[in-house]
Design a protein around this motif. Sequence first.
Motif, mmCIF file in Angstrom:
data_model
loop_
_atom_site.group_PDB
_atom_site.id
_atom_site.type_symbol
_atom_site.label_atom_id
_atom_site.label_comp_id
_atom_site.label_asym_id
_atom_site.label_seq_id
_atom_site.Cartn_x
_atom_site.Cartn_y
_atom_site.Cartn_z
ATOM 1 N N SER A 132 0.845 -1.190 0.000
ATOM 2 C CA SER A 132 0.000 0.000 0.000
ATOM 3 C C SER A 132 0.884 1.244 0.000
ATOM 4 N N ASN A 162 -3.502 0.714 -3.399
ATOM 5 C CA ASN A 162 -4.124 0.883 -2.091
ATOM 6 C C ASN A 162 -4.341 -0.484 -1.439
ATOM 7 N N SER A 235 -8.423 3.379 0.269
ATOM 8 C CA SER A 235 -7.089 3.515 0.847
ATOM 9 C C SER A 235 -7.120 3.071 2.298
#
Length: 335
Positions: A132, A162, A235
């Motif tokens: 991420s 993400n 996210s």
Amino acid sequence: DPLPGPPPRGRENRALPQGGGRIAMQRKKSPALHLTLRQLQIFAAVARAGSTTAAAKEIALSQSATSAALNELEALLGGKLFNRVGRRLVLNEHGRSMLPQARGLLESARAIESQFGSAGRSSAPQLRIAASTTIGNSVLPKMIAAYRRKEDAAQISVQIANTRQVAKAVANFEVDLGFIEGPTTEPQVKVLPWMADELVIACSPRHALARRAKRRKVSLQDLREATWLLREPGSGTREVVERVLQPQLHRLRTETDLGSAEAIMEAAAEGLGITCLSSYTVADMVRLKRLEVLDTALPALRRTFYLIHHEHRHMSPTLERFIAHCRAATPRRKI
């Protein structure tokens, strides 16, 4: 000639084959396996692409050869694996059940090729990693550099996405290992707590809250009235920020969602709002005095980074060494 004696004990009822001789013991043959890796590769490609035409381009086959191989596989298994919806092929319940096993077999075959390729000679170890954004940009580079100093032959590729996309790549065997900023519910993905992170509230030194923070701690009401700059939905940082801030602030006033931490920091440095990001992410901007960390009335905002892999992933010695290195080389917070 001697008279025939009584049959040996325990064999009175056992008949000998006509003409004498020994009894032939026949082993039952195992059924031959007819599945091929190529068929499984085509099946996985069609599942991913949604049509034989798109899958054919992906695996460099003609569309007719791809369709024929898929039809042969379905005939071999005795049932359809896809439903046709318009022009798309969508996995049915049998296809969905088979897909993780097919991907696992294909991944095992790739691992064998990687380890014993080049005419039987062991090739350089390769690792495919997805991380991420915060981890991939701010934490992982130094860890990989330190690992390469010990394992200079290792080849490492890193994808940055993400948290949701990283977990999906791990579930689909597209990468060997994933690093994410929040938990995941992807099936068959093993989640291991990795390291702690602290989220901080930051803004431009010229922002009104930065000037107010020089006199007193920034209040919850100040934060409720501020404009927030946040990552996009999906996210890991966005999900954690909303989870830890909303119970305190009830609602976050947002005007713009930005797709990267870098864009958020630049916007915050220009005075467009305040943000909540990892201490690892903002460290350089704070050192350059373009951002300032606010002292607020909020409790400490902590979260956990996670290391994930597929539960059926073959753990090669190279992968195990890299995981051990990452667990031992946790960096310290910089601010």
